[in-house]
Scaffold this motif. Structure first.
Motif, PDB file in Angstrom:
ATOM      1  N   ASP A   3       0.796  -1.225   0.000  1.00 20.08           N
ATOM      2  CA  ASP A   3       0.000   0.000   0.000  1.00 20.08           C
ATOM      3  C   ASP A   3       0.831   1.279   0.000  1.00 20.08           C
ATOM      4  N   PRO A   4       1.823   1.429   0.891  1.00 22.78           N
ATOM      5  CA  PRO A   4       2.580   2.690   0.874  1.00 22.78           C
ATOM      6  C   PRO A   4       3.297   2.936  -0.455  1.00 22.78           C
ATOM      7  N   VAL A   5       3.856   1.891  -1.044  1.00 24.29           N
ATOM      8  CA  VAL A   5       4.565   2.035  -2.324  1.00 24.29           C
ATOM      9  C   VAL A   5       3.579   2.434  -3.417  1.00 24.29           C
ATOM     10  N   LEU A   6       2.443   1.750  -3.484  1.00 30.27           N
ATOM     11  CA  LEU A   6       1.463   2.058  -4.524  1.00 30.27           C
ATOM     12  C   LEU A   6       0.880   3.455  -4.352  1.00 30.27           C
ATOM     13  N   PRO A  40       1.841 -10.267  -2.976  1.00 27.12           N
ATOM     14  CA  PRO A  40       1.166  -9.314  -3.847  1.00 27.12           C
ATOM     15  C   PRO A  40       1.361  -9.649  -5.325  1.00 27.12           C
ATOM     16  N   SER A  41       0.339  -9.369  -6.094  1.00 28.40           N
ATOM     17  CA  SER A  41       0.383  -9.480  -7.551  1.00 28.40           C
ATOM     18  C   SER A  41      -0.189  -8.201  -8.139  1.00 28.40           C
ATOM     19  N   TYR A  58       8.244  -5.492  -4.415  1.00 29.88           N
ATOM     20  CA  TYR A  58       9.322  -4.723  -5.026  1.00 29.88           C
ATOM     21  C   TYR A  58       9.415  -3.353  -4.372  1.00 29.88           C
ATOM     22  N   PRO A  59      10.615  -2.808  -4.286  1.00 32.12           N
ATOM     23  CA  PRO A  59      10.752  -1.445  -3.778  1.00 32.12           C
ATOM     24  C   PRO A  59      10.197  -0.446  -4.791  1.00 32.12           C
ATOM     25  N   ALA A  64       8.863   1.735 -10.155  1.00 32.93           N
ATOM     26  CA  ALA A  64       8.808   2.965 -10.955  1.00 32.93           C
ATOM     27  C   ALA A  64       9.587   2.790 -12.255  1.00 32.93           C
ATOM     28  N   ALA A  65      10.755   2.180 -12.187  1.00 35.47           N
ATOM     29  CA  ALA A  65      11.546   1.947 -13.413  1.00 35.47           C
ATOM     30  C   ALA A  65      10.790   1.038 -14.366  1.00 35.47           C
TER      31      ALA A  65
END
Length: 74
Positions: A3-6, A40-41, A58-59, A64-65
């Motif tokens: 959640d935080p990454v997304l 997660p998927s 993933y980080p 982002a890349a």
């Protein structure tokens, strides 16, 4: 978990990418339809059709890349 990454990616990409999430326990038919076997998927859609699936944690920088490469391919 993701959640935080997304949420950060959603802020970074604004209107270029729409993010959503789904509880696979509550939506097992939909998860099976998109062959989500582990979490997660991330299922990527283009023009309303699922085109790719990414599984694993993933980080932010790596996701982002990956998304930048997908956007560049449009």
């Amino acid at each position: 978990m993701m959640d935080p990454v997304l949420e950060q990616l959603e802020d970074d990409y604004g209107d270029r990418i729409k993010f959503g999430k789904l509880n696979v326990e509550d939506n097992q038919d939909l998860a099976m339809n998109y062959k989500v076997m582990s979490i997660p998927s991330l299922v990527l859609f283009r023009d309303g059709k699922a085109v790719e699936k990414v599984t694993g944690l993933y980080p932010k920088e790596k996701l982002a890349a990956y998304l930048d490469r997908k956007l560049a391919a449009e």
